[in-house]
Design an enzyme around this catalytic site. Structure first.
Site, short mmCIF file in Angstrom:
data_model
loop_
_atom_site.label_atom_id
_atom_site.label_comp_id
_atom_site.label_asym_id
_atom_site.label_seq_id
_atom_site.Cartn_x
_atom_site.Cartn_y
_atom_site.Cartn_z
N SER A 76 0.18 7.52 9.18
CA SER A 76 1.04 6.87 8.18
C SER A 76 0.45 5.50 7.79
CB SER A 76 2.44 6.70 8.76
OG SER A 76 3.18 5.81 7.98
N TRP A 92 -2.41 6.13 5.57
CA TRP A 92 -1.93 6.56 4.25
C TRP A 92 -1.71 5.34 3.35
CZ3 TRP A 92 2.48 5.35 1.51
CH2 TRP A 92 2.77 6.14 0.39
N HIS A 93 -1.21 4.26 3.97
CA HIS A 93 -0.88 3.07 3.17
C HIS A 93 -2.11 2.39 2.59
CE1 HIS A 93 3.12 3.49 4.90
NE2 HIS A 93 3.53 2.75 3.88
N GLY A 94 -3.21 2.46 3.28
CA GLY A 94 -4.39 1.79 2.72
C GLY A 94 -5.62 1.98 3.57
N PHE A 110 -0.89 2.01 -3.23
CA PHE A 110 -1.04 3.12 -2.28
C PHE A 110 -1.09 4.45 -3.02
CE2 PHE A 110 1.58 -0.04 0.22
CZ PHE A 110 0.46 -0.73 0.61
#
Lengths: 476, 325
Positions: A318, A321-323, A476
């Protein structure tokens, strides 16, 4: 196109008016064309990337429905690889290459692989995940393959939630494009009210706090400990108002036209532990990871160490996923650690509560837990916001000294910030604990209700920040 | 009767919705108009503060020499030194966080009604760096949009929607200014942050070690900012106002010239405008006690630097006279 732009105001009025003027059978087409326009207002050429994933997943869905046996899984894997491949190239390629360069440099070699000079397509992670949820659901036989290419394209591209969610599931959204949505006064005003509250959160609170946060976090070496503590608390509120504000505008925009999108935030800072926090924060992403990754890994129906691993791993992913930055990965790891640690110390914490007698003072215990959870979230946010891991460590070190003085450019900046935070606090408090008490926005008196809307708009004009730029989650 | 009317309205869902929407907009319009007009009144009755100084520079100053630029202009050019050594009345129109478009707009407003005898434009590093901030900071001039048509062309660079926003809302030009306006109207601001003819002294002393710049960062040049700078010089030349471009010192050592500085110097040369670069002047940068931070001189530093600037101006004038002879 940004929600907080004058262009969007015109776009919204025109599209919504046309939506109700046109006969039902043409509405999906209007929404599809306007969604394309909305997306192309950022970087037009990137619509081709979106088109690529749409075509792949549309056909994947159809063939998944027709195919039986092991080929089905192969089809799903191919579709997922195509989607993740797009993410890998546009979002993570340079990150991996950068790390490879550092590794090779350490070993005395030069990295021969060139860097890609490309901009990250806006909201790539959001629409890729939404597209992936479709093929997974078709594979799991929870959703029939969509035959109408236009409707399927609209499912991925529906403009209110195209660039920053909520990440919808096909079961919730697809069928709504076939349903006829009447002009309904109550529903339209509900949507508009939600949009207004979203704009208030974004322009009056988030963008105001961002001024302080940016000045502190962009130059942490020049800041005092107290300033960085304040900036971190401000950032926790900023990111909440920024992202939940966006979600409110998205959900409200869709609601006006009769579409019901899933709730994305449920007053997360009233959570009493980190597990609850993640049930209330970015719900569409948390449930996505739960449904498609955590459960696929076995969830909690495995050995205890494996269960802990599953939890930690999901949060690590996770974060990623954000960056494409180590700061996001550490942020995910910290949250994963919180959850595993809470499970490991569950009995101990229950015992401490028993011994201290706090269980007899439920409200006090609740208050204490809310504060602790908020502080834990704030600590993790340091990594999320810091420009580098080095900066984050410096910020933590400086914060630990607790030294002042508190920096602020001018008093009005702090006054505006605390005013916005106070409005948010009372609004959330009312909705969390006193839902049926006196309400301004839903007051039965027409004048009170309308004066509330008018005052909110005037406050946006008076103290909103109009040069705040885009929403944080667009990146994102 | 009233119930009948509401009943009739409710029977037509569109009419009902748009009537209510109209009434809401009416409330908003009344509030926006009355609050906006009140803010406008009090904006222009301020007697101190940076908003007052902008108004004074644009609408009132008849000073012989005017200093333009950002915070480095505002804090570096000491009026007492200039007025003592030059036969000019001084005003400092520099403003913290302002950029070329802002300076050009203020200059245009001044030249429209008054011809100064000398203009100094403070020019810093990365002055032409592409950034949204310079455009955002033009908000400071929105209260003058209606009354100063000469600056509209410049303000329109902020965004295409600016004329529309200003036409729709009376409050918008005074966005985020309510407390500043209140303080500017209160006597408290005069004692809290006094200025001397626009100049605001800095009293701190910088204690950090000096930075050494090893490389010049590459960045995109903002052509609009270059246009504003060039137009500033052109406008002065057209009005026959002697103009000097000056770069005051930075508390850092660098052997390399910044892209904007190089470009700024070339453009000044094109218009025969003297360009004085003190950014690396050892007589100034070797004294940390002259600085308030690495970008700004304190009051002591400003006095000494002002003397240096006047020396250069006088030498320049002498050279000019000699050449003419």
């Amino acid at each position: 196109m940004l929600f907080n732009s004058i262009e969007f105001v015109f776009f919204f009025i025109i599209v919504t008016s046309l939506f109700f003027i046109l006969p039902h059978k043409y509405r999906w087409f209007l929404l599809l064309v306007s969604s394309c326009y909305f997306y192309m207002a950022f970087v037009p050429i990137y619509i081709l990337i979106l088109g690529f994933t749409i075509v792949i997943d549309y056909f994947a869905g159809i063939y998944l429905e027709k195919t039986q046996g092991p080929n089905r899984k192969l089809l799903l894997i191919m579709s997922l690889i195509a989607n993740i491949g797009v993410l890998a190239v546009f979002k993570y390629y340079n990150f991996f290459n950068d790390n490879l360069t550092s590794l090779l440099y350490g070993a005395g070699y030069k990295n021969p692989i060139p860097y890609l000079s490309i901009l990250l397509p806006i909201g790539l992670s959001f629409h890729t995940f939404q597209a992936m949820s479709y093929t997974i659901e078709v594979y799991r036989n929870h959703q029939k393959a969509e035959k109408n290419f236009g409707i399927y394209s609209l499912y991925v591209m529906f403009y209110p939630q195209l660039v920053a969610g909520p990440i919808e599931r096909p079961q919730n959204l697809l069928h709504q494009f076939y349903e006829k949505h009447e002009f309904d006064y109550t529903r339209i005003t509900e949507g508009l009210k939600l949009m207004l509250w979203g704009f208030f959160k974004k322009l009056v609170i988030a963008d105001r706090l961002a001024i302080y946060v940016n000045s502190a976090y962009n130059y942490p070496e020049q800041q005092t400990g107290l300033t960085l503590i304040m900036a971190t608390i401000f950032f926790a509120i900023q990111i909440y108002c920024d992202f939940s504000g966006y979600s409110d505008i998205a959900i409200g925009t869709a609601r006006v036209m009769g579409f019901k999108l899933m709730t994305n935030f449920n007053r997360p800072y009233f959570s009493r532990n980190i597990s609850e926090f993640w049930k209330r924060w970015h719900i569409s992403l948390s449930t996505w990871f739960k449904d498609y990754l955590y459960i696929s890994l076995g969830g909690n129906k495995v050995s205890i160490p494996r269960w802990y691993f599953n939890l930690f791993f999901v949060f690590l992913v996770s974060g990623f996923w954000h960056g494409a930055n180590w700061t996001f990965i550490i942020w995910g790891a910290i949250n994963g650690f919180y959850l595993v640690f809470a499970l490991l110390t569950d009995k101990l914490s229950t015992r401490i509560v028993d011994i201290t007698g706090l269980d007899r003072h439920k409200k006090l215990l609740s208050f204490f837990n809310i504060i602790i959870t908020f502080l834990l979230a704030c600590f993790a946010w340091i990594f999320f916001r810091a420009n580098s891991v080095k900066d984050a460590i410096l910020i933590i070190k400086k914060m630990a000294t607790f030294k002042g003085p508190l920096h602020y450019e001018n008093p009005s900046m702090l006054i505006f910030s605390f005013f916005g935070i106070s409005v948010l606090f009372f609004y959330e408090l009312k909705h969390e604990y006193y839902r049926n008490s006196f309400s301004l926005m839903n007051n039965p008196n027409w004048l009170v209700r309308n004066m509330t809307y008018a005052v909110m708009i005037i406050l946006i004009l008076l103290i909103g920040v109009f040069d705040g730029g885009q929403f944080i989650y667009f990146q994102f | 009767m009233e119930n009948k009317l509401i009943g009739k309205l409710k029977s037509n869902k569109y009419l009902y919705f748009f009537t209510k929407l109209f009434l809401l907009f009416l409330i908003i319009f009344v509030l926006d108009f009355s609050i906006g007009k009140t803010l406008r009144h009090f904006y222009f009755t301020q007697e101190s503060g940076w908003q007052y100084r902008t108004t004074y520079a644009m609408e009132n100053t008849v000073a012989d020499m005017i200093v333009f630029g950002s915070s480095r202009a505002n804090h570096h050019y000491h009026p007492e030194v200039f007025e003592k050594r030059l036969p000019f009345e001084y005003y400092n129109a520099g403003r913290d966080g302002s950029y070329n478009l802002y300076h050009f707009a203020v200059l245009k407003s001044i030249l429209k009604r008054h011809k100064p005898k000398m203009v100094i434009l403070e020019f810093g590093k990365e002055e032409f760096k592409k950034s949204q901030v310079g455009y955002d900071r033009l908000s400071a001039l929105l209260p003058y949009y209606k009354t100063h048509p000469e600056i509209r062309e410049i303000l329109d660079h902020k965004s295409e929607a600016e004329p529309l926003k200003l036409a729709v809302s009376q409050i918008y030009p005074f966005n985020s200014s309510i407390f500043t306006i209140a303080i500017g109207n209160a006597a408290i601001n005069k004692t809290r942050r006094g200025d001397i003819k626009g100049y605001v002294p800095l009293d701190k002393t910088w204690n950090e070690p000096m930075k050494t710049i090893q490389s010049v960062p590459a960045y995109d040049v903002d052509t609009v900012s270059v246009w504003a700078y060039e137009s500033f010089l052109k406008e002065c030349k057209l009005a026959s106002v002697p103009v000097y471009v000056v770069t005051s010192p930075y508390f850092e050592r660098s052997a390399l010239m910044d892209t904007s500085m190089q470009l700024g110097k070339n453009i000044a040369g094109k218009y025969d405008v003297p360009f004085f670069d003190f950014s690396q002047d050892e007589k100034l940068i070797s004294h940390p006690n002259f600085f308030a931070d690495h970008l700004h001189l304190n009051d002591k530093g400003a006095r000494i630097f002002s003397d240096f600037v006047i020396d250069r101006i006088l030498v320049e004038k002498m050279d000019y006279v000699t050449q003419k002879k």
